[in-house]
Design a protein around this motif. Structure first.
Motif, PDB file in Angstrom:
ATOM      1  N   LEU A  75       0.838  -1.202   0.000  1.00  0.00           N
ATOM      2  CA  LEU A  75       0.000   0.000   0.000  1.00  0.00           C
ATOM      3  C   LEU A  75       0.870   1.248   0.000  1.00  0.00           C
ATOM      4  N   LYS A  76       1.949   1.227   0.756  1.00  0.00           N
ATOM      5  CA  LYS A  76       2.879   2.352   0.796  1.00  0.00           C
ATOM      6  C   LYS A  76       3.423   2.633  -0.600  1.00  0.00           C
ATOM      7  N   HIS A  77       3.813   1.599  -1.314  1.00  0.00           N
ATOM      8  CA  HIS A  77       4.334   1.753  -2.676  1.00  0.00           C
ATOM      9  C   HIS A  77       3.259   2.307  -3.622  1.00  0.00           C
ATOM     10  N   GLU A  78       2.068   1.763  -3.516  1.00  0.00           N
ATOM     11  CA  GLU A  78       0.961   2.209  -4.374  1.00  0.00           C
ATOM     12  C   GLU A  78       0.633   3.683  -4.135  1.00  0.00           C
ATOM     13  N   MET A  81       3.319   6.110  -5.425  1.00  0.00           N
ATOM     14  CA  MET A  81       3.222   6.349  -6.865  1.00  0.00           C
ATOM     15  C   MET A  81       2.121   7.369  -7.193  1.00  0.00           C
ATOM     16  N   ALA A  82       1.152   7.513  -6.300  1.00  0.00           N
ATOM     17  CA  ALA A  82       0.028   8.434  -6.530  1.00  0.00           C
ATOM     18  C   ALA A  82       0.014   9.566  -5.507  1.00  0.00           C
ATOM     19  N   LYS A  83       1.185   9.958  -4.974  1.00  0.00           N
ATOM     20  CA  LYS A  83       1.187  10.928  -3.883  1.00  0.00           C
ATOM     21  C   LYS A  83       0.732  12.319  -4.308  1.00  0.00           C
ATOM     22  N   THR A  84       0.957  12.705  -5.571  1.00  0.00           N
ATOM     23  CA  THR A  84       0.451  14.008  -6.012  1.00  0.00           C
ATOM     24  C   THR A  84      -1.078  13.987  -6.075  1.00  0.00           C
ATOM     25  N   GLU A  88      -3.768  16.300  -4.007  1.00  0.00           N
ATOM     26  CA  GLU A  88      -4.871  16.998  -4.686  1.00  0.00           C
ATOM     27  C   GLU A  88      -6.209  16.690  -4.031  1.00  0.00           C
ATOM     28  N   ILE A  89      -6.440  15.430  -3.703  1.00  0.00           N
ATOM     29  CA  ILE A  89      -7.702  15.027  -3.067  1.00  0.00           C
ATOM     30  C   ILE A  89      -7.869  15.749  -1.726  1.00  0.00           C
ATOM     31  N   GLU A 101       3.327  18.509   0.192  1.00  0.00           N
ATOM     32  CA  GLU A 101       3.941  17.221  -0.128  1.00  0.00           C
ATOM     33  C   GLU A 101       3.396  16.163   0.813  1.00  0.00           C
ATOM     34  N   VAL A 102       3.298  14.937   0.324  1.00  0.00           N
ATOM     35  CA  VAL A 102       2.888  13.812   1.148  1.00  0.00           C
ATOM     36  C   VAL A 102       4.081  12.871   1.287  1.00  0.00           C
ATOM     37  N   VAL A 103       4.397  12.498   2.533  1.00  0.00           N
ATOM     38  CA  VAL A 103       5.518  11.610   2.793  1.00  0.00           C
ATOM     39  C   VAL A 103       4.957  10.353   3.433  1.00  0.00           C
TER      40      VAL A 103
END
Length: 105
Positions: A75-78, A81-84, A88-89, A101-103
């Motif tokens: 889930l962390k990897h997924e 990959m969609a952190k931007t 936005e959400i 930024e999301v870490v």
């Protein structure tokens, strides 16, 4: 119809809805940003969904960055990959550019 004299202590002209009063107070003391951060953390499950929330250990803000500690490596990897898209959400939900930024930890 009876005429009532206006009391000198009447506050009718000063009456504002509670919501507007609280928003003015938050703006005056520059607390709206912190309130939005608390809102995001407390609404994490509703924003991201139950499946993500179940695998989330910790969510917190620091210097405009949202830190999310997850218990699932896939889930962390997924999400990485969609952190931007995640940012936005969240920013759309809050109505301002809160998350820079999301870490994922």
């Amino acid at each position: 119809m009876k005429f009532r004299p206006k009391n000198e202590f009447s506050r009718q002209a000063d009456v504002v809805p509670l919501k507007d009063g609280i928003q003015a107070l938050l703006k005056a003391y520059r607390l709206q940003g912190k309130m939005n951060e608390v809102y995001v953390v407390s609404s994490w499950e509703r924003i991201m969904g139950r499946a993500v929330a179940l695998k989330t250990q910790e969510v917190y803000f620091r210097n405009g960055k949202l830190f999310v500690r997850l218990t699932s490596a896939p889930l962390k990897h997924e999400l990485f990959m969609a952190k931007t898209r995640v940012a936005e959400i969240i920013n759309t939900e809050v109505g301002e550019d809160l998350v820079k930024e999301v870490v994922f930890l």
